[in-house]
Design an enzyme around this catalytic site. Structure first.
Site, PDB file in Angstrom:
ATOM      1  N   HIS A 148       0.811  -1.216   0.000  1.00 32.27           N
ATOM      2  CA  HIS A 148       0.000   0.000   0.000  1.00 32.27           C
ATOM      3  C   HIS A 148       0.847   1.270   0.000  1.00 32.27           C
ATOM      4  O   HIS A 148       0.357   2.346  -0.281  1.00 32.27           O
ATOM      5  CB  HIS A 148      -0.988  -0.002   1.176  1.00 32.27           C
ATOM      6  CG  HIS A 148      -0.375   0.189   2.521  1.00 32.27           C
ATOM      7  ND1 HIS A 148       0.001  -0.853   3.340  1.00 32.27           N
ATOM      8  CD2 HIS A 148      -0.066   1.306   3.216  1.00 32.27           C
ATOM      9  CE1 HIS A 148       0.499  -0.387   4.470  1.00 32.27           C
ATOM     10  NE2 HIS A 148       0.469   0.928   4.420  1.00 32.27           N
ATOM     11  N   ASP A 203       0.321  -7.670   1.384  1.00 24.74           N
ATOM     12  CA  ASP A 203       0.717  -6.288   1.630  1.00 24.74           C
ATOM     13  C   ASP A 203       2.236  -6.151   1.673  1.00 24.74           C
ATOM     14  O   ASP A 203       2.799  -5.474   2.535  1.00 24.74           O
ATOM     15  CB  ASP A 203       0.103  -5.717   2.908  1.00 24.74           C
ATOM     16  CG  ASP A 203       0.199  -4.192   2.952  1.00 24.74           C
ATOM     17  OD1 ASP A 203       0.343  -3.582   1.875  1.00 24.74           O
ATOM     18  OD2 ASP A 203       0.149  -3.617   4.056  1.00 24.74           O
ATOM     19  N   SER A 205       4.739   2.776   7.660  1.00 23.71           N
ATOM     20  CA  SER A 205       4.429   1.602   6.846  1.00 23.71           C
ATOM     21  C   SER A 205       5.615   1.185   5.988  1.00 23.71           C
ATOM     22  O   SER A 205       6.247   2.003   5.330  1.00 23.71           O
ATOM     23  CB  SER A 205       3.244   1.885   5.926  1.00 23.71           C
ATOM     24  OG  SER A 205       2.044   1.783   6.607  1.00 23.71           O
TER      25      SER A 205
END
Length: 500
Positions: free
Chosen positions: A227, A260, A343
């Site tokens: 993402h 992910d 992230s």
């Protein structure tokens, strides 16, 4: 940790990680110190969202930890109404239930559930030029004010007490002689920071966000979250900046939405790259120290610390787009401070080895610092490095992810009774793939899977996360209920290539 859910419902995560049934004393929840070992905050569920059947307090719904650029989704929304104080930003409602068919990312299928199970992506961190300037300016002003006060106060004290001082000044060269012993946080950070990068992804329309990545090999491959780089796909722009200021253009080598995980490669990489050492996430224990490196809210090269607070935590997340499918992980849970922009960054152990990829955080509200997103409340989730390493190697080798599957569609509704095989698969397909692993093992529609090997399965999403900790070809023991009777069967996991 990149984009917050805006319209996609994801199944709610159970409040506790799956635990070995045969030996409950060794479960993550019950581990004594030194026992079992160990790619955002979850957006709050809107008040008008439908209630989840069987949901329990404490269920994990976490957003990803990347930070959006100012021109991204965070900039949209209704115009201010002029009232004071201004109304809080509206929480995007969860939309239709996410599901996976046999051809879905889960490789096992799933009927759309009504529940809100799981974790959502956190908005990416704002670009430094948009969200960081104000903070830096404020810090500089504060420093100047403090400096002025300190200087004036110091002069006054020196003037009034120019004799008889008992203070001792350090020698001029002492600061350079300070050594941090191996294993200290300062030593680990000093060794790891040069191998981390701040990633900026920008789409063709200017939207994007900031995340983190780390050096995977000397060829210039960088591992991060899917993402984080999603905005740069299909013609977007991707850059990676090292702590020393060196900035490189990069391209996506491969990405796995279900896991992910993504791998990017630097264009014209330097010859002095130092890959971070990879640890063994299977040997991580609850209570182990953790160190997270990332760019929270665009503040690059930030180091935070904590411990492993749980293992095998079922977490699902989605980027909120109408075409998005959920990502699933059996996560390492940490209380190290993780925020939008973390992230894709490494979660390190006390020796500096990577044990996970920071991916999502739990949050209680949508307000907060900088971009109006939620911040850390001490519940962060990381993809175990053993799984991420396998995925990254597949992406570098073929450019496509490989998923393990059982070949059956399961319900994604929140449940504590197990993962129920649905009566029908996605798009009208069969719930149990003919000739697939589940079919060969004797599983049928209506069966409720309650254990995979010795791990408790309390819902469809939990089963997906556990299956994906395995590789195609692995043999697992499935415990299931049919007609009130418990049965066991051995199953060899199949495989599916790609996210579609």
């Amino acid at each position: 940790m990149s984009t917050e859910n805006e319209g996609n419902e994801v199944p709610q995560a159970p409040s506790a990680p799956p635990v070995p049934v045969a030996s409950p004393a060794t479960s993550p929840q019950g581990s004594a110190p030194g026992g079992n070992e160990p790619t955002a905050p979850l957006p709050p569920v809107p008040q008008d969202a439908p209630a989840t059947a069987g949901s329990q307090p404490g269920q994990a719904t976490t957003p990803h930890a990347s930070t959006p650029h100012a021109s991204g989704p965070a900039a949209s929304g209704p115009a201010p109404d002029g009232s004071w104080p201004p109304p809080p930003p509206a929480n995007p409602p969860y939309g239709g239930g996410a599901s996976y068919g046999d051809g879905g990312a889960a490789g096992m299928g799933g009927a759309g559930g009504a529940g809100g199970w799981g974790a959502s992506y956190q908005q990416p961190a704002p670009k430094p030029r948009s969200g960081r300037g104000g903070l830096v300016a404020a810090v500089l002003v504060a420093a100047l004010v403090a400096g002025g006060l300190g200087g004036g106060l110091g002069y006054t004290l020196a003037k009034d007490n120019d004799s008889g001082s008992t203070t001792v000044s350090a020698s001029d060269g002492s600061a350079a002689q300070v050594k941090r012993a191996p294993g200290t946080i300062a030593n680990v950070a000093a060794r790891a920071l040069p191998s981390t990068v701040t990633i900026e992804a920008e789409s063709t329309n200017g939207e994007g966000g900031t995340g983190t990545g780390f050096v995977f090999d000397t060829q210039g491959h960088i591992v991060t979250n899917n993402h984080v780089v999603a905005d740069a796909l299909d013609g977007g722009k991707l850059t990676a900046t090292f702590p020393n200021g060196r900035k490189y253009d990069a391209e996506v080598v491969g990405h796995a939405q279900g896991y992910d995980v993504a791998v990017i490669k630097l264009k014209n990489p330097p010859t002095d790259l130092k890959p971070l050492a990879l640890g063994d996430s299977d040997k991580v224990a609850v209570g182990d120290e953790t160190i997270a490196i990332g760019a929270p809210f665009g503040l690059s090269n930030t180091v935070t610390t904590g411990i492993i607070s749980a293992k095998n935590r079922p977490v699902a997340s989605s980027d909120g787009s109408s075409s998005s499918k959920a990502s699933y992980m059996s996560a390492l849970q940490t209380d190290a401070s993780i925020n939008p922009g973390n992230s894709g960054g490494p979660l390190l152990n006390a020796s500096g080895a990577v044990i996970g990829i920071n991916s999502a955080i739990q949050s209680t509200n949508s307000g907060g610092f900088g971009s109006g997103q939620s911040g850390s409340i001490g519940l962060g989730f990381a993809i175990p490095i053993n799984q991420a390493k396998y995925v990254a190697q597949q992406l570098i080798k073929t450019g496509k992810p490989v998923y393990a599957k059982i070949g059956a569609s399961v319900s994604l509704e929140d449940s504590t009774g197990g993962a129920k095989i649905t009566d029908q698969g996605a798009a009208g397909s069969a719930a149990v793939e003919s000739g697939g692993p589940a079919d060969k093992a004797g599983l049928k529609p209506g069966d409720v899977i309650t254990k995979l090997d010795d791990m408790v399965i309390d819902s469809g999403p939990t089963l997906i996360g556990e299956i994906w900790t395995h590789k195609p070809g692995d043999k697992v023991t499935i415990t299931y209920k049919r007609g009130g009777q418990e049965h066991t069967t051995e199953l060899t996991l199949g495989s599916r290539i790609g996210d579609n």
